[in-house]
Design a protein around this motif. Structure first.
Motif, PDB file in Angstrom:
ATOM      1  N   LEU A   1       4.803   4.204  -6.240  1.00 20.88           N
ATOM      2  CA  LEU A   1       4.955   2.875  -5.656  1.00 20.88           C
ATOM      3  C   LEU A   1       6.698   2.986  -7.105  1.00 20.88           C
ATOM      4  CD1 LEU A   1       2.029   0.220  -5.587  1.00 20.88           C
ATOM      5  CD2 LEU A   1       3.779   2.103  -4.031  1.00 20.88           C
TER       6      LEU A   1
ATOM      7  N   LEU B   1       0.606   7.816  10.883  1.00 21.21           N
ATOM      8  CA  LEU B   1       0.174   6.387  10.444  1.00 21.21           C
ATOM      9  C   LEU B   1      -0.082   5.717  11.832  1.00 21.21           C
ATOM     10  CD1 LEU B   1       2.345   5.948   6.912  1.00 21.21           C
ATOM     11  CD2 LEU B   1       0.031   6.600   7.027  1.00 21.21           C
TER      12      LEU B   1
ATOM     13  N   LEU C   1       7.155  -2.583   6.238  1.00 22.23           N
ATOM     14  CA  LEU C   1       7.688  -1.029   5.657  1.00 22.23           C
ATOM     15  C   LEU C   1       8.071  -1.725   4.635  1.00 22.23           C
ATOM     16  CD1 LEU C   1       8.456   1.649   8.405  1.00 22.23           C
ATOM     17  CD2 LEU C   1       6.086   1.170   7.919  1.00 22.23           C
TER      18      LEU C   1
ATOM     19  N   PHE D   1       8.277   3.774   1.397  1.00 23.53           N
ATOM     20  CA  PHE D   1       8.669   4.166   2.068  1.00 23.53           C
ATOM     21  C   PHE D   1      10.437   4.887   1.463  1.00 23.53           C
ATOM     22  CE2 PHE D   1       5.887   5.852   5.321  1.00 23.53           C
ATOM     23  CZ  PHE D   1       4.743   4.017   5.607  1.00 23.53           C
TER      24      PHE D   1
ATOM     25  N   HIS E   1       6.029  11.364  10.173  1.00 24.74           N
ATOM     26  CA  HIS E   1       5.131  10.580   9.496  1.00 24.74           C
ATOM     27  C   HIS E   1       4.464   9.268   9.309  1.00 24.74           C
ATOM     28  CE1 HIS E   1       1.579  10.563   5.563  1.00 24.74           C
ATOM     29  NE2 HIS E   1       2.877   9.229   5.242  1.00 24.74           N
TER      30      HIS E   1
ATOM     31  N   GLU F   1       9.396  12.243   7.591  1.00 24.72           N
ATOM     32  CA  GLU F   1       8.993  11.059   7.196  1.00 24.72           C
ATOM     33  C   GLU F   1       8.796  10.637   9.063  1.00 24.72           C
ATOM     34  OE1 GLU F   1       8.135  10.289   4.392  1.00 24.72           O
ATOM     35  OE2 GLU F   1       9.363   8.771   3.911  1.00 24.72           O
TER      36      GLU F   1
ATOM     37  N   HIS G   1       2.461   3.670  12.834  1.00 26.56           N
ATOM     38  CA  HIS G   1       3.334   2.603  13.082  1.00 26.56           C
ATOM     39  C   HIS G   1       3.750   1.969  14.378  1.00 26.56           C
ATOM     40  CE1 HIS G   1       2.541   0.820   9.341  1.00 26.56           C
ATOM     41  NE2 HIS G   1       2.875   2.075   8.742  1.00 26.56           N
TER      42      HIS G   1
ATOM     43  N   SER H   1       7.855  12.581  -3.018  1.00 33.63           N
ATOM     44  CA  SER H   1       6.323  12.561  -2.685  1.00 33.63           C
ATOM     45  C   SER H   1       4.910  11.255  -3.991  1.00 33.63           C
ATOM     46  CB  SER H   1       5.274  13.581  -2.229  1.00 33.63           C
ATOM     47  OG  SER H   1       4.022  12.935  -1.871  1.00 33.63           O
TER      48      SER H   1
ATOM     49  N   LYS I   1       6.810   8.076  -4.267  1.00 34.47           N
ATOM     50  CA  LYS I   1       6.262   7.147  -3.040  1.00 34.47           C
ATOM     51  C   LYS I   1       4.842   7.002  -3.743  1.00 34.47           C
ATOM     52  CE  LYS I   1       6.878   9.541   0.357  1.00 34.47           C
ATOM     53  NZ  LYS I   1       6.881   9.841   1.877  1.00 34.47           N
ATOM     54  N   GLN I   2       4.075   7.727  -3.987  1.00 34.67           N
ATOM     55  CA  GLN I   2       3.050   7.516  -4.367  1.00 34.67           C
ATOM     56  C   GLN I   2       2.393   6.763  -5.900  1.00 34.67           C
ATOM     57  OE1 GLN I   2      -1.390   8.549  -4.352  1.00 34.67           O
ATOM     58  NE2 GLN I   2      -1.124   8.117  -6.505  1.00 34.67           N
TER      59      GLN I   2
ATOM     60  N   ASN J   1       0.970  -1.171  -0.090  1.00 30.28           N
ATOM     61  CA  ASN J   1       0.325   0.062  -0.292  1.00 30.28           C
ATOM     62  C   ASN J   1       1.357   0.822   0.048  1.00 30.28           C
ATOM     63  OD1 ASN J   1      -2.705  -1.366   0.127  1.00 30.28           O
ATOM     64  ND2 ASN J   1      -3.146  -1.414   2.099  1.00 30.28           N
ATOM     65  N   ASN J   2       1.643   0.724   0.808  1.00 27.37           N
ATOM     66  CA  ASN J   2       2.712   2.427   0.738  1.00 27.37           C
ATOM     67  C   ASN J   2       3.924   1.915   0.832  1.00 27.37           C
ATOM     68  OD1 ASN J   2       0.536   4.252   2.076  1.00 27.37           O
ATOM     69  ND2 ASN J   2       0.610   2.965   3.505  1.00 27.37           N
TER      70      ASN J   2
END
Lengths: 233, 233
Positions: free
Chosen positions: B135, B29, B37, B5, B24, B21, B31, B129, B132-133, B2-3
């Protein structure tokens, strides 16, 4: 022509501008009586005009010449998109789609999408602004928030596509998009269309396509199909 | 996944995240130690990791597996663009170009363009960003503001294009853009490239092209060439 202005109040040989357009003309651009302006009504008309009044009651121009311009010589493009949660993103899409050329936009009510009220006045202003920026005479049609089933069951578009993320391989939109047919393309919410929505579209002759091996935000996908449509022309 | 980093502080079998980061990860999030991750360094590496530290000193993860991912199997795309006066527009372009896939971006110092300082830290954050969005594991190269002549005289791109508004008819970019060659495309300022700049580019084997009978803002034109490049693949 550097600027194109917009009004729907056109009668008796005169164009009357609304408060916002009047303020822009008189205060920002500082137009004076006698200045010549080109105006559109967003329905194809092009008016050559001359300013006769720039007072607080609003700006008024006298029509010197008028002409009905032909629509762009291409197939019609209708995009229906589940609105993004962040309205900036939807507005950005409408501005860019307006610059490229789009004929109709329908906000789509999908199973996995948002259901908030939309600020239609804002969306319309953005579309008017994009029309003026791109020196066009036709304002795209902005429809109300429409349920998925309603749009899918009532469209008369010659070619219709539903991009969605299937596990099975799908053809890319570029392989199926014909240059010469009026087109409707659906863009789903961040969570994609539901399997039931896809089945409903399939039953209405929508072609299931991929937009490539990319993970795009909804508004980026929507603009990609608009730009791809124009690249295809 | 999903994410994804990002970190460049990768040593001794651990990934250390910077302040932003870390905040975040830990605060937004939420975590916890033990969470797994996926992290990239923006240079092709993909790390499967496990969080070992989520305190105020910053988030730290232990590397479980690492893999060098191959770059996307396509020609390289380099866009050089005169920055827009409104930085929001440039930032939107970089975000969208990053989602579609771009390999290098050069802000261009042109005769008719702006000369303001650019906030490179902001632009870099947007590109991280977007990476990351989408992938991806490769961060596009962000060059400093470069004079037009310098870029044009030093590029090694196999195919190079300069879209500009000539009175004489020009081929559309789509007619000349080859799928399999590393590509550099220039986007001029709102006032377009100067005739001298065009002549300089012509002398360096840049192909002069049109983007169609449209009046596009600079950032829209820039995104159109990126999206057209991908549509062409």
């Amino acid at each position: 022509m550097n600027n194109l202005f917009y009004s729907t109040d056109i009668r008796d040989g005169f164009v009357r501008f609304d408060e916002e357009e009047s303020r822009h003309l008189a205060t920002v651009l500082r137009h004076k009586v006698g200045d010549q302006l080109v105006v559109t009504d967003g329905k194809g008309m092009r008016y050559e005009t001359e300013l006769v009044e720039t007072g607080k009651k609003g700006v008024i121009a006298r029509i010197l010449e008028s002409e009905l311009r032909a629509p762009e010589q291409r197939a019609r493009l209708h995009v229906a998109m589940a609105p993004t949660k962040n309205t900036d993103r939807l507005e950005w899409f409408l501005e860019k789609a307006g610059e490229m050329g789009i004929d109709e936009f329908t906000p789509l009510l999908c199973k996995r999408g948002i259901r908030d009220r939309l600020r239609y006045d804002r969306l319309e202003r953005i579309m008017v602004s994009a029309m003026k920026q791109s020196l066009r005479y036709y304002l795209p049609k902005l429809n109300p928030l429409t349920p998925f089933e309603t749009l899918v069951q009532n469209t008369t578009a010659a070619q219709r596509f539903i991009p969605w993320c299937d596990d099975a391989p799908q053809p890319h939109l570029r392989e199926l998009l014909r240059r010469d047919q009026d087109t409707l393309i659906l863009i789903g919410p961040e969570g994609d269309f539901s399997p039931e929505e896809v089945a409903l579209a399939r039953a209405q002759q929508f072609q299931e396509v991929s937009l490539g091996d990319v993970r795009l935000r909804a508004e980026t996908a929507a603009l990609y199909v608009v730009m791809g449509f124009h690249w295809n022309q």
